[in-house]
Write a protein that holds these residues in place. Structure first.
Motif, PDB file in Angstrom:
ATOM      1  N   ARG A   1    -120.075 -26.295 -40.252  1.00 53.23           N
ATOM      2  CA  ARG A   1    -119.088 -26.540 -40.985  1.00 53.23           C
ATOM      3  C   ARG A   1    -118.143 -27.232 -40.060  1.00 53.23           C
ATOM      4  NH1 ARG A   1    -121.386 -25.564 -45.741  1.00 53.23           N
ATOM      5  NH2 ARG A   1    -122.307 -23.859 -46.017  1.00 53.23           N
ATOM      6  N   GLN A   2    -117.614 -27.186 -38.791  1.00 52.68           N
ATOM      7  CA  GLN A   2    -116.434 -27.958 -38.233  1.00 52.68           C
ATOM      8  C   GLN A   2    -116.403 -29.232 -38.461  1.00 52.68           C
ATOM      9  OE1 GLN A   2    -116.423 -25.943 -34.304  1.00 52.68           O
ATOM     10  NE2 GLN A   2    -114.879 -23.816 -35.166  1.00 52.68           N
ATOM     11  N   LEU A   3    -117.771 -29.869 -37.952  1.00 52.25           N
ATOM     12  CA  LEU A   3    -117.572 -30.867 -37.975  1.00 52.25           C
ATOM     13  C   LEU A   3    -117.449 -31.561 -39.802  1.00 52.25           C
ATOM     14  CD1 LEU A   3    -119.062 -33.906 -37.075  1.00 52.25           C
ATOM     15  CD2 LEU A   3    -121.179 -33.130 -37.012  1.00 52.25           C
ATOM     16  N   GLN A   4    -117.505 -31.154 -40.567  1.00 51.44           N
ATOM     17  CA  GLN A   4    -118.499 -31.614 -42.430  1.00 51.44           C
ATOM     18  C   GLN A   4    -116.058 -31.379 -42.141  1.00 51.44           C
ATOM     19  OE1 GLN A   4    -120.083 -28.661 -44.871  1.00 51.44           O
ATOM     20  NE2 GLN A   4    -118.729 -29.590 -45.995  1.00 51.44           N
ATOM     21  N   ALA A   5    -115.711 -30.248 -41.881  1.00 50.85           N
ATOM     22  CA  ALA A   5    -114.826 -30.313 -42.463  1.00 50.85           C
ATOM     23  C   ALA A   5    -113.447 -31.410 -42.285  1.00 50.85           C
ATOM     24  CB  ALA A   5    -113.421 -29.322 -42.117  1.00 50.85           C
ATOM     25  N   ALA A   6    -113.909 -32.100 -41.157  1.00 55.55           N
ATOM     26  CA  ALA A   6    -113.464 -33.320 -40.169  1.00 55.55           C
ATOM     27  C   ALA A   6    -113.827 -34.542 -40.825  1.00 55.55           C
ATOM     28  CB  ALA A   6    -113.232 -33.400 -38.350  1.00 55.55           C
ATOM     29  N   VAL A   7    -115.391 -34.379 -40.573  1.00 56.14           N
ATOM     30  CA  VAL A   7    -115.794 -35.412 -41.242  1.00 56.14           C
ATOM     31  C   VAL A   7    -114.412 -36.297 -43.220  1.00 56.14           C
ATOM     32  CG1 VAL A   7    -117.540 -37.050 -42.440  1.00 56.14           C
ATOM     33  CG2 VAL A   7    -117.688 -36.073 -40.625  1.00 56.14           C
ATOM     34  N   GLU A   8    -114.934 -34.814 -44.119  1.00 50.79           N
ATOM     35  CA  GLU A   8    -114.828 -34.492 -45.423  1.00 50.79           C
ATOM     36  C   GLU A   8    -112.906 -34.921 -45.583  1.00 50.79           C
ATOM     37  OE1 GLU A   8    -118.034 -31.995 -47.274  1.00 50.79           O
ATOM     38  OE2 GLU A   8    -116.078 -31.172 -47.308  1.00 50.79           O
ATOM     39  N   GLY A   9    -112.788 -34.663 -44.469  1.00 47.13           N
ATOM     40  CA  GLY A   9    -111.062 -34.888 -44.685  1.00 47.13           C
ATOM     41  C   GLY A   9    -110.161 -35.668 -44.257  1.00 47.13           C
ATOM     42  N   THR A  10    -111.534 -37.128 -43.279  1.00 50.04           N
ATOM     43  CA  THR A  10    -111.155 -38.603 -43.700  1.00 50.04           C
ATOM     44  C   THR A  10    -110.457 -39.061 -44.885  1.00 50.04           C
ATOM     45  OG1 THR A  10    -113.327 -38.674 -43.311  1.00 50.04           O
ATOM     46  CG2 THR A  10    -112.388 -38.581 -41.321  1.00 50.04           C
ATOM     47  N   LYS A  11    -111.263 -38.660 -45.892  1.00 49.44           N
ATOM     48  CA  LYS A  11    -111.907 -39.380 -47.625  1.00 49.44           C
ATOM     49  C   LYS A  11    -110.757 -38.731 -47.872  1.00 49.44           C
ATOM     50  CE  LYS A  11    -114.797 -39.043 -51.503  1.00 49.44           C
ATOM     51  NZ  LYS A  11    -115.593 -38.450 -51.604  1.00 49.44           N
ATOM     52  N   GLY A  12    -109.787 -37.591 -47.820  1.00 49.64           N
ATOM     53  CA  GLY A  12    -108.567 -37.273 -48.481  1.00 49.64           C
ATOM     54  C   GLY A  12    -107.397 -38.252 -47.910  1.00 49.64           C
ATOM     55  N   ASP A  13    -107.273 -38.405 -46.375  1.00 47.87           N
ATOM     56  CA  ASP A  13    -106.718 -39.188 -46.394  1.00 47.87           C
ATOM     57  C   ASP A  13    -105.938 -40.596 -46.370  1.00 47.87           C
ATOM     58  OD1 ASP A  13    -104.933 -36.437 -44.574  1.00 47.87           O
ATOM     59  OD2 ASP A  13    -106.970 -36.658 -43.366  1.00 47.87           O
ATOM     60  N   LEU A  14    -107.447 -40.890 -46.569  1.00 50.23           N
ATOM     61  CA  LEU A  14    -107.970 -42.075 -46.601  1.00 50.23           C
ATOM     62  C   LEU A  14    -107.341 -42.552 -48.168  1.00 50.23           C
ATOM     63  CD1 LEU A  14    -109.385 -44.989 -46.180  1.00 50.23           C
ATOM     64  CD2 LEU A  14    -111.287 -44.555 -47.185  1.00 50.23           C
ATOM     65  N   ALA A  15    -107.736 -41.416 -49.240  1.00 47.57           N
ATOM     66  CA  ALA A  15    -107.482 -41.523 -50.710  1.00 47.57           C
ATOM     67  C   ALA A  15    -106.238 -41.676 -51.258  1.00 47.57           C
ATOM     68  CB  ALA A  15    -108.327 -40.461 -51.643  1.00 47.57           C
ATOM     69  N   SER A  16    -105.051 -41.292 -49.878  1.00 43.31           N
ATOM     70  CA  SER A  16    -103.351 -40.903 -49.699  1.00 43.31           C
ATOM     71  C   SER A  16    -103.223 -42.181 -48.705  1.00 43.31           C
ATOM     72  CB  SER A  16    -103.027 -39.528 -49.764  1.00 43.31           C
ATOM     73  OG  SER A  16    -103.687 -38.950 -50.177  1.00 43.31           O
ATOM     74  N   LYS A  17    -103.770 -43.157 -48.400  1.00 43.57           N
ATOM     75  CA  LYS A  17    -103.822 -43.667 -47.392  1.00 43.57           C
ATOM     76  C   LYS A  17    -102.670 -43.446 -46.178  1.00 43.57           C
ATOM     77  CE  LYS A  17    -103.130 -48.046 -50.648  1.00 43.57           C
ATOM     78  NZ  LYS A  17    -101.653 -49.015 -50.971  1.00 43.57           N
ATOM     79  N   ARG A  18    -103.062 -42.323 -46.287  1.00 45.40           N
ATOM     80  CA  ARG A  18    -102.550 -41.833 -44.694  1.00 45.40           C
ATOM     81  C   ARG A  18    -104.091 -42.238 -43.371  1.00 45.40           C
ATOM     82  NH1 ARG A  18    -102.436 -36.499 -47.757  1.00 45.40           N
ATOM     83  NH2 ARG A  18    -104.235 -35.968 -47.253  1.00 45.40           N
ATOM     84  N   PHE A  19    -103.540 -43.834 -43.070  1.00 49.40           N
ATOM     85  CA  PHE A  19    -103.890 -44.067 -42.196  1.00 49.40           C
ATOM     86  C   PHE A  19    -104.117 -43.209 -40.776  1.00 49.40           C
ATOM     87  CE2 PHE A  19    -103.167 -47.415 -44.753  1.00 49.40           C
ATOM     88  CZ  PHE A  19    -104.352 -47.047 -45.707  1.00 49.40           C
ATOM     89  N   SER A  20    -103.286 -43.095 -40.077  1.00 58.69           N
ATOM     90  CA  SER A  20    -102.972 -42.481 -38.410  1.00 58.69           C
ATOM     91  C   SER A  20    -103.758 -41.037 -38.750  1.00 58.69           C
ATOM     92  CB  SER A  20    -101.538 -41.909 -38.477  1.00 58.69           C
ATOM     93  OG  SER A  20    -101.309 -43.188 -37.877  1.00 58.69           O
ATOM     94  N   ALA A  21    -103.655 -40.438 -40.007  1.00 60.83           N
ATOM     95  CA  ALA A  21    -104.504 -38.599 -40.210  1.00 60.83           C
ATOM     96  C   ALA A  21    -105.819 -39.246 -40.662  1.00 60.83           C
ATOM     97  CB  ALA A  21    -103.848 -37.637 -41.069  1.00 60.83           C
ATOM     98  N   ALA A  22    -106.441 -40.132 -41.177  1.00 57.45           N
ATOM     99  CA  ALA A  22    -107.500 -40.111 -41.047  1.00 57.45           C
ATOM    100  C   ALA A  22    -108.244 -40.643 -40.069  1.00 57.45           C
ATOM    101  CB  ALA A  22    -108.156 -41.362 -42.138  1.00 57.45           C
ATOM    102  N   ARG A  23    -107.338 -41.300 -38.369  1.00 60.71           N
ATOM    103  CA  ARG A  23    -107.554 -41.736 -37.809  1.00 60.71           C
ATOM    104  C   ARG A  23    -108.051 -40.613 -36.846  1.00 60.71           C
ATOM    105  NH1 ARG A  23    -105.880 -46.955 -35.055  1.00 60.71           N
ATOM    106  NH2 ARG A  23    -107.776 -47.508 -34.071  1.00 60.71           N
ATOM    107  N   ASP A  24    -107.022 -39.742 -37.040  1.00 57.95           N
ATOM    108  CA  ASP A  24    -107.002 -38.620 -36.403  1.00 57.95           C
ATOM    109  C   ASP A  24    -107.882 -37.543 -36.651  1.00 57.95           C
ATOM    110  OD1 ASP A  24    -104.353 -39.060 -34.437  1.00 57.95           O
ATOM    111  OD2 ASP A  24    -103.222 -37.865 -36.131  1.00 57.95           O
ATOM    112  N   GLY A  25    -108.669 -37.438 -37.340  1.00 53.60           N
ATOM    113  CA  GLY A  25    -109.532 -36.694 -38.345  1.00 53.60           C
ATOM    114  C   GLY A  25    -111.475 -37.226 -37.619  1.00 53.60           C
TER     115      GLY A  25
END
Length: 489
Positions: free
Chosen positions: A150-174
């Motif tokens: 579940r923790q891995l899932q949260a990190a992987v899925e979080g990158t999708k939301g950050d990508l959609a918002s063009k939060r590239f730095s946050a996505a890379r952190d994920g």
């Protein structure tokens, strides 16, 4: 509740809340002209937003124009304060949709009330953010998945939301967080919890490679001009890499479900088909006269949707749907409701409400009986987060658990629900609906469907077509493409 009981609560409930509750009660009454008139044009309502400062005057006027038509007939109440009108408007608009089913179609619920969830992953009623991702919700609905996964899932899925918002730095952190899990002991724990640890390790390695590709694309997007062709190309590659990582995540989590896992179903429903695990159904729609489906200015000759049905939380409901699809019941059937709130079908004719088993005469009468015309009935089936099996024949409130989170919430555009008569828990047969979810009309903590109707699956591809699927459009093809062998009695 009655007007009398509302007065008893007057001291502890603010005046504007009492007005809200009593007005919503009046909406459900037989004197409500909107409820009685199935042709009331409400198609514009889902697009109306919660009042912002600049919109308050417009919405205030709209409410004051519409309110007299409801004929509240409450002369003993003082005038409704303006702040109550402002607060009530979003609920009023949502209620108008709920209370306006077309003729000859099983209605959706009339009750309103908060449905707070117990966990973040079931965010239809939790916190301020709603999880609208169908595939994410399906992952969270899998039984037996470990905390580390579940923790891995949260990190992987979080990158999708950050990508959609063009939060590239946050996505890379994920990505960095996910990669750290995949390179340490967490990865070994995840693989060990699956039915085939060796295969899981290969899938996790593939996931790591996809995440690296995602990070490379995010780095490119960071270093080019915003809005440029280079940025768009990098984002497209990033989405593809993220989807690949998510696919590997699906495989690993599905391998955590115990082999031959089957949800316990009461013996009295032994006559009904049930789904063990999950199934996939694909449908194709066409408009009369070959007219195209218009999706944001692009025309399509036909609409295709792919749905995943969940037998882990709704074995009886999903099983009946898959059974009817495999029988060809929905093929060549027309859509019977499309009002901006739901798209609904499943009523075979004007005289019959649902599916009639041609061999029913040779079978014993089920414990829940049959419909007026001999229809096969499906009991109301609800599964609460944390339970090992669903409960039947009552809503979540009737079960004394109002406010708890269901395993699959109605929080995704295209969530699938089983329709029934308003006051009869076991009246569903073959009619179902796709919810056109709108977080403004179904905000966090106020989902009016969870626990009252079973959510038995989601549209995972082609959900945008629901925006232009209208009454009279035809299901020209409905097929079970995976999981038909998972049906059992």
């Amino acid at each position: 509740f009655s007007r009398k009981s509302a007065k008893k609560r007057h001291k502890s409930i603010p005046q504007h809340s009492i007005h809200t509750l009593i007005i919503l009660k009046s909406l459900a009454s037989s004197h409500n002209p909107i409820a009685a008139n199935s042709t009331t044009p409400l198609h514009f309502l889902p697009r109306i937003r919660h009042p912002r400062a600049k919109d308050r005057l417009t919405m205030r006027l709209l409410f004051l124009l519409l309110a007299p038509a409801l004929s509240y007939n409450l002369p003993s109440l003082p005038p409704i304060p303006q702040r109550a009108a402002n607060a009530l408007l979003p609920a009023f608009l949502s209620a108008s949709l709920v209370f306006s089913p077309p003729a000859n179609v099983i209605p959706l619920p009339t009750g309103l009330g908060p449905q707070p969830a117990l966990a973040k992953e079931l965010a239809s009623g939790s916190g301020s953010r709603v999880n609208k991702d169908a595939e994410s919700l399906l992952r969270y609905g899998l039984p037996g998945v470990t905390k580390e996964a579940r923790q891995l899932q949260a990190a992987v899925e979080g990158t999708k939301g950050d990508l959609a918002s063009k939060r590239f730095s946050a996505a890379r952190d994920g990505v960095k967080k996910a990669q750290s899990m995949l390179s340490g002991k967490t990865s070994d724990k995840i693989a060990a919890a699956t039915s085939d640890p060796s295969a899981a390790k290969k899938d996790l390695a593939s996931m790591s490679a996809s995440l690296q590709s995602l990070d490379d694309s995010l780095a490119t997007a960071q270093n080019v001009d915003r809005g440029s062709e280079q940025e768009r190309a990098a984002i497209d590659k990033a989405y593809a890499s993220q989807a690949s990582a998510a696919d590997m995540l699906n495989k690993v989590e599905e391998a955590m479900v115990p082999k031959n896992y089957k949800v316990e179903v009461p013996a009295e429903y032994g006559n009904l088909p049930k789904l063990q695990g999950r199934a996939v159904v694909e449908m194709t729609f066409k408009k009369e006269g070959g007219k195209p489906f218009d999706i944001e200015g692009t025309n399509f000759p036909e609409a295709k949707m792919k749905m995943v049905l969940d037998g882990y939380s709704s074995p009886v409901t999903a099983g009946n749907f898959v059974d009817l699809v495999s029988k060809g019941f929905y093929t060549n059937m027309k859509v019977q409701r499309s009002d901006g709130f739901v798209v609904q079908t499943g009523k075979p004719s004007d005289s019959v409400e649902g599916y009639v088993d041609p061999a029913a005469a040779d079978k014993p009468v089920p414990s829940i009986g049959r419909g007026k015309s001999g229809e096969r009935l499906v009991p109301l089936e609800i599964m609460v987060k944390g339970d090992k099996a669903p409960f039947y024949e009552e809503s979540i409130e009737d079960n004394g658990r109002g406010g708890q989170a269901t395993v699959l919430p109605f929080s995704s555009y295209g969530a699938m629900g089983w329709a029934r008569e308003e006051y009869e828990a076991n009246s569903g047969s073959s009619q179902f609906f796709w919810l056109l979810f709108d977080s403004d009309l179904t905000p966090a903590g106020k989902n009016v469907l969870d626990g009252r109707y079973p959510c038995f699956g989601y549209v995972v591809e082609g959900a945008d077509f629901l925006r232009d699927i209208k009454e009279g459009d035809e299901i020209v093809s409905a097929k079970v493409t995976k999981g038909k062998d998972q049906l059992y009695y």
